[in-house]
Design an enzyme around this catalytic site. Structure first.
Site, PDB file in Angstrom:
ATOM      1  N   LYS A 116      14.493  -9.435 -16.393  1.00 27.62           N
ATOM      2  CA  LYS A 116      14.869 -10.749 -16.948  1.00 27.62           C
ATOM      3  C   LYS A 116      13.737 -11.485 -17.649  1.00 27.62           C
ATOM      4  O   LYS A 116      13.986 -12.434 -18.379  1.00 27.62           O
ATOM      5  CB  LYS A 116      15.506 -11.617 -15.867  1.00 27.62           C
ATOM      6  CG  LYS A 116      14.601 -12.043 -14.755  1.00 27.62           C
ATOM      7  CD  LYS A 116      15.374 -12.914 -13.780  1.00 27.62           C
ATOM      8  CE  LYS A 116      14.483 -13.353 -12.657  1.00 27.62           C
ATOM      9  NZ  LYS A 116      15.123 -14.287 -11.751  1.00 27.62           N
ATOM     10  N   GLN A 176      -0.866  -7.431  -2.729  1.00 32.40           N
ATOM     11  CA  GLN A 176      -2.315  -7.238  -2.610  1.00 32.40           C
ATOM     12  C   GLN A 176      -2.647  -6.116  -1.635  1.00 32.40           C
ATOM     13  O   GLN A 176      -3.364  -5.188  -1.939  1.00 32.40           O
ATOM     14  CB  GLN A 176      -2.966  -8.535  -2.115  1.00 32.40           C
ATOM     15  CG  GLN A 176      -2.866  -9.672  -3.094  1.00 32.40           C
ATOM     16  CD  GLN A 176      -3.570 -10.924  -2.570  1.00 32.40           C
ATOM     17  OE1 GLN A 176      -4.188 -10.905  -1.529  1.00 32.40           O
ATOM     18  NE2 GLN A 176      -3.454 -12.002  -3.311  1.00 32.40           N
ATOM     19  N   HIS A 234       4.830 -15.176   5.143  1.00 33.12           N
ATOM     20  CA  HIS A 234       3.473 -14.624   5.205  1.00 33.12           C
ATOM     21  C   HIS A 234       2.593 -15.691   5.827  1.00 33.12           C
ATOM     22  O   HIS A 234       2.613 -16.844   5.405  1.00 33.12           O
ATOM     23  CB  HIS A 234       2.968 -14.246   3.811  1.00 33.12           C
ATOM     24  CG  HIS A 234       1.758 -13.362   3.868  1.00 33.12           C
ATOM     25  ND1 HIS A 234       0.540 -13.805   4.314  1.00 33.12           N
ATOM     26  CD2 HIS A 234       1.595 -12.046   3.578  1.00 33.12           C
ATOM     27  CE1 HIS A 234      -0.327 -12.805   4.284  1.00 33.12           C
ATOM     28  NE2 HIS A 234       0.292 -11.725   3.839  1.00 33.12           N
ATOM     29  N   ALA A 264      10.352  -0.362  -7.288  1.00 33.69           N
ATOM     30  CA  ALA A 264      11.659   0.255  -6.997  1.00 33.69           C
ATOM     31  C   ALA A 264      12.367   0.604  -8.303  1.00 33.69           C
ATOM     32  O   ALA A 264      12.929   1.701  -8.452  1.00 33.69           O
ATOM     33  CB  ALA A 264      12.515  -0.699  -6.156  1.00 33.69           C
ATOM     34  N   ARG A 295       3.508 -10.365  11.808  1.00 33.86           N
ATOM     35  CA  ARG A 295       3.618 -11.606  11.040  1.00 33.86           C
ATOM     36  C   ARG A 295       4.512 -12.666  11.670  1.00 33.86           C
ATOM     37  O   ARG A 295       4.278 -13.852  11.502  1.00 33.86           O
ATOM     38  CB  ARG A 295       4.159 -11.293   9.652  1.00 33.86           C
ATOM     39  CG  ARG A 295       3.122 -10.619   8.844  1.00 33.86           C
ATOM     40  CD  ARG A 295       3.525 -10.510   7.415  1.00 33.86           C
ATOM     41  NE  ARG A 295       2.482  -9.742   6.758  1.00 33.86           N
ATOM     42  CZ  ARG A 295       2.625  -9.118   5.623  1.00 33.86           C
ATOM     43  NH1 ARG A 295       3.771  -9.185   4.974  1.00 33.86           N
ATOM     44  NH2 ARG A 295       1.634  -8.452   5.093  1.00 33.86           N
ATOM     45  N   HIS A 309       7.909 -15.085   2.088  1.00 40.19           N
ATOM     46  CA  HIS A 309       7.242 -13.929   1.479  1.00 40.19           C
ATOM     47  C   HIS A 309       8.173 -12.759   1.196  1.00 40.19           C
ATOM     48  O   HIS A 309       8.116 -12.164   0.129  1.00 40.19           O
ATOM     49  CB  HIS A 309       6.127 -13.493   2.431  1.00 40.19           C
ATOM     50  CG  HIS A 309       5.289 -12.355   1.950  1.00 40.19           C
ATOM     51  ND1 HIS A 309       4.560 -12.409   0.783  1.00 40.19           N
ATOM     52  CD2 HIS A 309       5.026 -11.127   2.497  1.00 40.19           C
ATOM     53  CE1 HIS A 309       3.897 -11.271   0.622  1.00 40.19           C
ATOM     54  NE2 HIS A 309       4.186 -10.472   1.636  1.00 40.19           N
ATOM     55  N   GLU A 357      -3.552  -3.600   8.795  1.00 38.03           N
ATOM     56  CA  GLU A 357      -2.886  -4.908   8.731  1.00 38.03           C
ATOM     57  C   GLU A 357      -2.174  -5.160  10.046  1.00 38.03           C
ATOM     58  O   GLU A 357      -2.086  -4.275  10.901  1.00 38.03           O
ATOM     59  CB  GLU A 357      -1.918  -4.943   7.538  1.00 38.03           C
ATOM     60  CG  GLU A 357      -2.664  -4.911   6.208  1.00 38.03           C
ATOM     61  CD  GLU A 357      -1.750  -4.869   5.001  1.00 38.03           C
ATOM     62  OE1 GLU A 357      -0.671  -5.484   5.028  1.00 38.03           O
ATOM     63  OE2 GLU A 357      -2.112  -4.202   4.021  1.00 38.03           O
ATOM     64  N   ARG A 369       9.483  -7.078   9.153  1.00 39.31           N
ATOM     65  CA  ARG A 369       8.880  -5.937   8.444  1.00 39.31           C
ATOM     66  C   ARG A 369       7.411  -5.732   8.831  1.00 39.31           C
ATOM     67  O   ARG A 369       6.633  -6.681   8.884  1.00 39.31           O
ATOM     68  CB  ARG A 369       8.946  -6.204   6.944  1.00 39.31           C
ATOM     69  CG  ARG A 369       8.289  -5.156   6.079  1.00 39.31           C
ATOM     70  CD  ARG A 369       8.380  -5.560   4.642  1.00 39.31           C
ATOM     71  NE  ARG A 369       7.573  -6.721   4.400  1.00 39.31           N
ATOM     72  CZ  ARG A 369       6.430  -6.731   3.710  1.00 39.31           C
ATOM     73  NH1 ARG A 369       5.977  -5.605   3.197  1.00 39.31           N
ATOM     74  NH2 ARG A 369       5.764  -7.834   3.526  1.00 39.31           N
ATOM     75  N   ASP A 380      18.519 -12.841  -7.285  1.00 35.66           N
ATOM     76  CA  ASP A 380      19.671 -12.551  -8.162  1.00 35.66           C
ATOM     77  C   ASP A 380      20.471 -11.344  -7.670  1.00 35.66           C
ATOM     78  O   ASP A 380      21.701 -11.336  -7.720  1.00 35.66           O
ATOM     79  CB  ASP A 380      19.191 -12.254  -9.593  1.00 35.66           C
ATOM     80  CG  ASP A 380      18.274 -13.342 -10.128  1.00 35.66           C
ATOM     81  OD1 ASP A 380      18.571 -14.523  -9.903  1.00 35.66           O
ATOM     82  OD2 ASP A 380      17.248 -13.004 -10.753  1.00 35.66           O
TER      83      ASP A 380
HETATM   84  C1  SIN Z   1      -0.615  -8.747   2.090  1.00 36.04           C
HETATM   85  O1  SIN Z   1      -1.453  -8.251   1.361  1.00 36.04           O
HETATM   86  O2  SIN Z   1      -0.891  -9.420   3.074  1.00 36.04           O
HETATM   87  C2  SIN Z   1       0.843  -8.533   1.759  1.00 36.04           C
HETATM   88  C3  SIN Z   1       1.226  -7.144   1.994  1.00 36.04           C
HETATM   89  C4  SIN Z   1       2.673  -7.032   2.388  1.00 36.04           C
HETATM   90  O3  SIN Z   1       3.396  -8.037   2.392  1.00 36.04           O
HETATM   91  O4  SIN Z   1       3.105  -5.931   2.745  1.00 36.04           O
END
Ligand code: SIN
Length: 537
Positions: free
Chosen positions: A35, A47, A240, A16, A286, A347, A117, A382, A219
């Site tokens: 920082k 990942q 996660h 970002a 998730r 996470h 995913e 998310r 922060d």
């Molecule tokens: C993951 O690789 O499982 C994390 C990816 C994410 O949090 O979007």
């Protein structure tokens, strides 16, 4: 006191921050303050990858539906549509900065190798092996450090924003600069700029167990709250489902992409259990997966559950998941032959500083982009890999808005920024207090504000965090500020915001699950806290 001036200041050096800086560098001189070393960001550890519609058998509409489903009624649909529709053009921009995503061989049909995913009904996750974040971080840092309009300032921690209302000026409130601690010298400087972009990421470190690196101390949310910004939906912390469970594996994530390639979640007896919780099995979103694992662990008394990817060949696993294969091997786990022990860990912050898709906050001149912001994309949970996309898209939209509005140093040049006052503070001889309170905040959040909540646990957490903040307040006034104290002050402030937000929600929705209100209410409403202005600690 040292002082610096720039056209634009960006706080944070993940995707970002760096995408914001690269866009703004076309308009003027940009400082990126970060920082620690610029490399240290949540982005660097991502990942799985970056979700975007890339094939003809997929569509923006489908990606929108998956995002809204995961978000459990709390996404802002127009924001979802806008961000996801900007995806393909934004991916091209990332590729132009030098990022290389994994491709399939000619034998496999060529094109990008798209992963899947939890919660995605299509393969749409671009990745670079299982080191996607590192590839993004390296490429964007290379592009930023060779850009003559960008100055990277490392070891520079923002203490607080300076706004005209904080200065007591009558003009319309706007952000005009920040106080920063130069960590290597201990000196405090001012930075003046007409536009400040907060891109400081999330705050997994608010919890004892997290997938996040040490820099993730919330922060940005804390400083924006103290500057008077509304903070939205902080109760939605994404756990996660699968972090490596090993005493020496600090924060190591086992990417959800591994479940996308067929890994099953199994219990200690080797039995798959996710079908008991959701028809999508191990690829459920998730919130459902983390709660199912929590329940399995509690009901069986086991300290972890396991991932089973043994149906794939060793060569495939080494090629597709080189980092996971290597890291597990270091801990004595051969993922081609052994089960991988995993537990959930904090996470991602779905909530944050309330901001538009272009990052605009309620304070003119102050923008929030990425995990620190809450635009309405993620709702109550998310969808995996939507966040890197959000960061890159919103950085682009922010720069467009800044260019349209125009901003120059002249706008804030006449405002005098007072030197930092330390009010007789002395160097600390009680560092142990910081260490102790740091552990206590994180333990308290893990124990009482975790995956499954109750009124009673939240009340306990509220009492403890209130007392800790009181102690931290005294410490902050008595002793010269250090990076550690600033981080402690921030995680404690955000812990309180989180407890207050969770307490205010009398239903279970998405990532917020409470035994006292297990049903989802008929109307989805945001939780907004906007009483931080004037808070000094
Ligand atoms: C993951 O690789 O499982 C994390 C990816 C994410 O949090 O979007």
């Amino acid at each position: 006191m040292d002082s610096y001036e720039f056209d634009y200041v960006v706080i944070g050096s993940g995707i970002a921050g760096l995408m914001s800086a690269l866009h703004l560098s076309r308009l003027g001189r940009v400082a990126v303050v970060t920082k620690r070393e610029a490399f240290e960001s949540n982005t660097n550890y991502a990942q799985g990858g970056i979700a975007c519609v890339m094939t003809d058998d997929d569509s923006i509409e489908r990606h929108v539906t998956d995002t809204l489903d995961a978000g459990a009624g709390l996404c802002d649909e127009s924001v979802v549509r806008q961000i996801l529709a900007e995806g393909p053009a934004t991916i091209q921009e990332l590729i132009q900065t030098g990022i290389r995503f994994s491709e399939r061989s000619e034998d496999e049909g060529g094109g990008y190798d798209l992963g899947r995913e939890g919660g995605h009904t299509k393969r749409r996750v671009l990745h670079a092996g299982d080191l996607t974040g590192r590839e993004i971080q390296v490429s964007l840092l290379r592009a930023s450090s060779t850009n003559s309009n960008i100055t990277l300032i490392e070891d520079c921690m923002v203490i607080d924003l300076i706004t005209t209302s904080w200065l007591g000026l009558d003009d319309e409130n706007r952000c005009v600069g920040a106080y920063v601690l130069m960590r290597t010298t201990g000196k405090i400087a001012t930075i003046r700029a007409p536009v400040i972009v907060l891109a400081s990421g999330g705050g997994g470190k608010t919890y004892l167990y997290t997938s996040n690196p040490d820099v993730a101390t919330a922060d940005g949310v804390a400083m924006a709250w103290r500057a008077g910004c509304p903070i939205r939906n902080m109760e939605f912390i994404q756990f996660h489902p699968t972090c490596l469970f090993h005493p020496k594996a600090k924060s190591f994530l086992i990417s959800e992409a591994i479940r996308g390639e067929g890994a099953q979640l199994v219990n200690a007896a080797g039995e798959p259990f996710m079908q008991h919780y959701d028809p999508r099995g191990s690829l459920a979103p998730r919130d459902i997966t983390a709660r199912a694992i929590d329940n399995e662990m509690k009901s069986t008394g086991q300290a972890c559950v396991y991932l089973d990817i043994r149906h794939k060949s060793p060569a495939y696993l080494r090629d597709r998941f080189p980092n996971i294969s290597r890291t597990c091997k270091r801990f004595g786990i051969d993922i081609a032959h052994d089960l991988i022990p995993v537990v959930p860990a904090a996470h991602y912050f779905c909530g944050g500083v309330m901001a538009g898709v272009d990052g605009q906050t309620v304070i003119p001149g102050f923008y929030a982009i990425g995990e620190v912001a809450c635009t309405g994309l993620h709702g109550a949970n998310r969808l995996a890999s939507n966040s890197l996309l959000e960061s890159a898209v919103c950085a682009r939209l922010m720069a467009r808005t800044v260019a349209e509005r125009g901003a120059s140093l002249r706008m804030v040049k006449h405002i005098s920024l007072p030197a930092w006052q330390s009010h007789g503070a002395v160097p600390s001889d009680e560092e142990i207090v910081v260490e102790h309170n740091w552990n206590e905040v994180r333990q308290c959040m893990w124990d009482y504000v975790g995956i499954v909540r109750t009124n009673r646990r939240l009340e306990r957490a509220a009492r403890r965090i209130r007392n800790l903040r009181e102690e931290i307040r005294e410490y902050y006034h008595d002793y010269l500020v250090t990076g550690d104290v600033l981080e402690l002050r921030n995680i404690a402030a955000v812990a309180e915001l989180l407890v207050r937000s969770a307490t205010a929600r009398h239903e279970s929705r998405g990532l917020h699950f409470t035994l006292d209100y297990p049903e989802t209410g008929p109307v989805a409403e945001d939780t907004i806290i906007a009483d931080g202005a004037g808070e000094k600690v």
